[in-house]
Design an enzyme around this catalytic site. Structure first.
Site, short mmCIF file in Angstrom:
data_model
loop_
_atom_site.label_atom_id
_atom_site.label_comp_id
_atom_site.label_asym_id
_atom_site.label_seq_id
_atom_site.Cartn_x
_atom_site.Cartn_y
_atom_site.Cartn_z
N ASP A 114 7.73 -0.01 -0.74
CA ASP A 114 7.64 1.31 -0.11
C ASP A 114 8.05 1.26 1.36
OD1 ASP A 114 6.44 2.48 -2.43
OD2 ASP A 114 4.55 1.55 -1.86
N ASP A 166 1.89 1.81 -0.15
CA ASP A 166 1.19 0.61 0.31
C ASP A 166 1.94 -0.68 0.04
OD1 ASP A 166 0.86 0.60 -2.52
OD2 ASP A 166 -0.91 -0.68 -2.30
N ASP A 195 3.49 7.04 -3.50
CA ASP A 195 3.62 5.89 -4.39
C ASP A 195 2.45 5.97 -5.37
OD1 ASP A 195 4.29 3.25 -5.38
OD2 ASP A 195 2.63 2.51 -4.17
#
Length: 592
Positions: free
Chosen positions: A493, A489, A320
């Site tokens: 996600d 995080d 991410d």
């Protein structure tokens, strides 16, 4: 076990008749209660497996313990020369040691799907005949008009009835910056209204909301991950039937050859005891404890018992962006006097907003000023009083928004920008040197994502993707044969973290993301990721070495047992030696 072995020394040294029988009865008095009590975990597990029509590693263990104890008692009652009490206790001791080590690897696992479900309010304010009435969420229907105050979490998918609203959409996008939604535009359950109050019109409720769909994705992914077969599981599937076949063959062979059922049973018991999986029972947990301790020193917390094996197999890393590789920061205005920095530091310290946290870090050497009436207003900013002047750190602008630092009539514009974390480039470079493919998967705009990807040198970029699309990308990579490590995080996600072959999250991640991840790097240092992969690869090699030691032990011990040469002393020494070898191999220093 040690008390029984101590008493058995006299028997092994040649004690005979009355002395031998007396020592055997003393060992029986010590061993039988201890064995019956201590071996209960194996008995219960074996009974459950047999009741379900299957075999597991605890079936031969339980069989060996029960037969060894019963046969020993029978031998003692008839004045026999050999008793297996010491071997049965040694077997139980070493296997319980393995179980104790295994329990250290297991932690209280909380479901990430439950964390997502917790984002959904239990009640909503519905407008009925112009009056706001609190109703359970189950009573809300499509088309109902709802009222939300500033800072409230949206309970169902809806559209904004009128005006415009600032919304925290990080649940879907992963971006902390508020977004502007206007009348008629969609709002999703789980998002937070930062400005208000506002009136919404429900468009989807119950299982049809975006939040419930994402939670369902996570639940499905968590269930799928549970079918991963560890090395120990696969070894047990092969080992368990083999042990029974060998023991049965030894019994039949000696019965046919000698016609002595008592001797045939003794040989079969000796085979069961010597081939019982002490070393196999220790191979994985002993190495797991050593590896997790090594990772803990690197601030990496392992939260799944199979994480070490899965991380060792990864060949593709998907990151991410925001909060994982980058963080948003505020740039100080060029005309901002140094004497005003203490006021700015005090305002930044008063908020947990990511921009304020990063600003406070950049001003770590500045002592905060003492402000009065310090308070934060959701969606607007932080306000206080410095002497006779009102001070604030707030978001301004309707279109191109910016953060403004104001002291009385003076104001300074602080622009936000995105910066790579200090070790992001080094971590990606190291992963590529290790032969990993590195991808970027983000809900942010494509131009921003492309710019970051170019600086890092990643292989592929997916931008402007929602949680379902992130899952789809991970599934596609894995369908093509990749073993994906997902690092993220945000709430958006969570489903991808649960879907990936293995996953990691920084310690600063939200609860749902941390619970979905197999490992959490507490320090936030990205260089921990390649280090962890190396440690896991080493751990897997050691586990395979431990299995090799166990196989070698069985290759030597099985012929001795089947040939009828395995005395209780030989069984005890063989089991102890194999177990000690496995433990020593596991605690050797692990280099990353």
């Amino acid at each position: 076990m040690m008390n029984v072995m101590l008493l058995s020394v006299a028997v092994w040294s040649g004690a005979a008749e009355t002395t031998r029988d007396f020592l055997h009865w003393v060992t029986a008095a010590i061993a039988l209660p201890a064995t019956v009590f201590s071996a209960q975990p194996f008995f219960k597990s074996a009974f459950g497996a047999l009741r379900g029509g299957r075999l597991n590693m605890d079936v031969p263990i339980s069989l060996a313990i029960i037969l060894a104890s019963d046969m020993s008692l029978s031998e003692v009652a008839h004045g026999g020369e050999h008793a297996w009490f010491d071997a049965a206790l040694a077997l139980t001791f070493f296997l319980l040691t393995g179980r104790a080590l295994d329990q250290r690897l297991r932690r209280a696992a909380r479901s990430a799907a439950d964390n997502l479900a917790a984002l959904e309010p239990s009640r909503a304010l519905r407008i009925e005949d112009g009056v706001k009435v609190s109703r359970p969420l189950e009573d809300i229907r499509v088309g109902d008009r709802l009222w939300l105050a500033a800072g409230a979490r949206i309970p169902v998918d809806a559209t904004l009835s009128e005006g415009s609203a600032q919304v925290d959409a990080s649940f879907l996008t992963g971006e902390s910056a508020p977004v502007m939604r206007r009348a008629g535009q969609p709002l999703y359950a789980g998002e937070v209204i930062l400005s208000g109050p506002h009136t919404l019109t429900a468009t989807a409720v119950g299982e049809n909301t975006k939040l419930r769909q994402v939670a369902q994705l996570v639940a499905v992914a968590e269930g799928a991950r549970g079918v991963f077969h560890s090395l120990a599981d696969r070894a047990a599937a092969i080992y368990t039937p083999a042990v029974h076949i060998i023991s049965a063959a030894a019994f039949l062979g000696w019965l046919i050859a000698t016609g002595d059922a008592r001797m045939a049973i003794n040989v079969a018991i000796a085979t069961l005891i010597i081939t019982c999986p002490c070393a196999l029972g220790l191979a994985v947990p002993a190495m797991g404890v050593a590896a997790t301790a090594r990772l803990f020193k690197e601030s990496m917390l392992v939260t799944s018992e199979t994480a070490l094996e899965r991380v060792a197999l990864v060949d593709t890393v998907v990151f991410d962006k925001t909060g994982t590789l980058t963080e948003r920061r505020l740039s100080l205005a060029a005309n901002l006097p140094q004497t005003d920095l203490p006021i700015l530091k005090a305002l930044a310290d008063a908020s947990d907003h990511p921009l304020c946290v990063s600003l406070a870090k950049s001003l770590s050497t500045v002592a905060p000023a003492k402000l009065g009436s310090l308070h934060e207003t959701v969606g607007q900013g932080v306000f206080g009083q410095f002497g006779d002047e009102t001070v604030s750190l707030s978001r301004q602008g309707a279109g191109e928004q910016h953060t403004e630092f104001r002291i009385g009539a003076r104001s300074y514009k602080l622009q936000s920008h995105e910066e790579l974390l200090p070790d992001a480039t080094d971590a990606v470079t190291k992963l590529r040197e290790m032969g990993m493919k590195v991808h970027l998967l983000t809900g942010d705009a494509k131009p921003v994502a492309d710019k970051i990807a170019e600086r890092l040198g990643v292989d592929t970029v997916w931008a402007e993707v929602d949680p379902e699309e992130k899952v789809s990308v991970v599934e596609t990579l894995q369908a093509d044969g990749a073993h994906v490590l997902m690092v993220g995080d945000g709430l958006n996600d969570t489903a991808a973290l649960a879907t990936a072959h293995a996953s990691m999250a920084p310690g600063s991640a939200l609860d749902a993301s941390r619970n979905a991840a197999d490992m959490i790097f507490g320090s936030g240092q990205l260089m921990e990721i390649p280090t962890t992969i190396r440690v896991c690869q080493t751990a897997r090699r050691r586990i395979l070495q431990n299995f090799g030691l166990a196989v070698l032990y069985n290759c030597v011990s099985i012929p001795i047992a089947v040939s009828g040469l395995a005395t209780p002393l030989a069984a005890a020494l063989a089991m102890s030696t194999s177990s000690i070898c496995v433990i020593v191999n596991s605690i050797r220093r692990i280099r990353a």
